[in-house]
Motif scaffolding. Structure first.
Motif, PDB file in Angstrom:
ATOM      1  N   GLU A 136       0.827  -1.206   0.000  1.00 59.77           N
ATOM      2  CA  GLU A 136       0.000   0.000   0.000  1.00 59.77           C
ATOM      3  C   GLU A 136       0.861   1.255   0.000  1.00 59.77           C
ATOM      4  O   GLU A 136       0.509   2.252  -0.621  1.00 59.77           O
ATOM      5  CB  GLU A 136      -0.945   0.004   1.206  1.00 59.77           C
ATOM      6  CG  GLU A 136      -2.169  -0.816   0.991  1.00 59.77           C
ATOM      7  CD  GLU A 136      -3.210  -0.613   2.066  1.00 59.77           C
ATOM      8  OE1 GLU A 136      -2.911   0.022   3.098  1.00 59.77           O
ATOM      9  OE2 GLU A 136      -4.338  -1.098   1.865  1.00 59.77           O
ATOM     10  N   PRO A 180      -3.655   1.519  -2.288  1.00 61.74           N
ATOM     11  CA  PRO A 180      -4.430   0.296  -2.061  1.00 61.74           C
ATOM     12  C   PRO A 180      -4.742  -0.421  -3.375  1.00 61.74           C
ATOM     13  O   PRO A 180      -5.203   0.185  -4.331  1.00 61.74           O
ATOM     14  CB  PRO A 180      -5.716   0.782  -1.401  1.00 61.74           C
ATOM     15  CG  PRO A 180      -5.579   2.230  -1.183  1.00 61.74           C
ATOM     16  CD  PRO A 180      -4.352   2.711  -1.856  1.00 61.74           C
ATOM     17  N   ARG A 228      -5.923  -4.615  -4.968  1.00 61.62           N
ATOM     18  CA  ARG A 228      -6.591  -5.857  -4.569  1.00 61.62           C
ATOM     19  C   ARG A 228      -5.656  -6.751  -3.769  1.00 61.62           C
ATOM     20  O   ARG A 228      -6.068  -7.378  -2.794  1.00 61.62           O
ATOM     21  CB  ARG A 228      -7.056  -6.629  -5.800  1.00 61.62           C
ATOM     22  CG  ARG A 228      -8.265  -6.071  -6.449  1.00 61.62           C
ATOM     23  CD  ARG A 228      -8.700  -6.970  -7.571  1.00 61.62           C
ATOM     24  NE  ARG A 228      -9.828  -6.381  -8.271  1.00 61.62           N
ATOM     25  CZ  ARG A 228     -10.424  -6.965  -9.283  1.00 61.62           C
ATOM     26  NH1 ARG A 228     -10.008  -8.130  -9.720  1.00 61.62           N
ATOM     27  NH2 ARG A 228     -11.448  -6.371  -9.862  1.00 61.62           N
ATOM     28  N   ARG A 270      -5.051  -5.291  -0.204  1.00 58.11           N
ATOM     29  CA  ARG A 270      -6.246  -5.487   0.626  1.00 58.11           C
ATOM     30  C   ARG A 270      -6.429  -6.950   0.996  1.00 58.11           C
ATOM     31  O   ARG A 270      -6.808  -7.269   2.125  1.00 58.11           O
ATOM     32  CB  ARG A 270      -7.485  -4.961  -0.099  1.00 58.11           C
ATOM     33  CG  ARG A 270      -7.597  -3.446  -0.071  1.00 58.11           C
ATOM     34  CD  ARG A 270      -8.953  -3.003  -0.556  1.00 58.11           C
ATOM     35  NE  ARG A 270      -9.233  -3.466  -1.908  1.00 58.11           N
ATOM     36  CZ  ARG A 270      -9.169  -2.720  -2.996  1.00 58.11           C
ATOM     37  NH1 ARG A 270      -8.849  -1.457  -2.902  1.00 58.11           N
ATOM     38  NH2 ARG A 270      -9.434  -3.221  -4.181  1.00 58.11           N
ATOM     39  N   GLN A 291      -6.548  -8.442   4.737  1.00 56.52           N
ATOM     40  CA  GLN A 291      -7.687  -9.246   5.175  1.00 56.52           C
ATOM     41  C   GLN A 291      -7.245 -10.627   5.653  1.00 56.52           C
ATOM     42  O   GLN A 291      -7.807 -11.159   6.601  1.00 56.52           O
ATOM     43  CB  GLN A 291      -8.706  -9.384   4.046  1.00 56.52           C
ATOM     44  CG  GLN A 291      -9.496  -8.127   3.803  1.00 56.52           C
ATOM     45  CD  GLN A 291     -10.449  -8.276   2.626  1.00 56.52           C
ATOM     46  OE1 GLN A 291     -10.381  -9.253   1.885  1.00 56.52           O
ATOM     47  NE2 GLN A 291     -11.324  -7.305   2.460  1.00 56.52           N
TER      48      GLN A 291
END
Length: 68
Positions: free
Chosen positions: A34, A39, A41, A44, A48
């Motif tokens: 990031e 940001p 995919r 992120r 996650q």
């Protein structure tokens, strides 16, 4: 050596050592991505995955229960 450890001890070692280590590495990689390009995919998804590892660790330790 791994064979001589009981199943309960192996699970405890995985939960207390490997899961936090992997979670931290995934989160660190996501933050680095990031910082480099904003940001994405992939970043992120890495963040996650780090959160998923934290939730799994608390559940395996007997922490937070599901709400219905």
């Amino acid at each position: 050596m791994w064979l001589f450890l009981t199943r309960r001890l192996r699970v405890w070692l995985i939960v207390t050592v490997l899961v936090p280590l992997a979670t931290g590495l995934l989160r660190r990689a996501g933050r680095a991505l990031e910082r480099r390009g904003g940001p994405t995919r992939v970043s992120r998804a890495l963040l996650q995955a780090g959160d998923l590892g934290d939730r799994a660790r608390t559940r395996l330790r007997g922490g937070g229960r599901r709400r219905r």
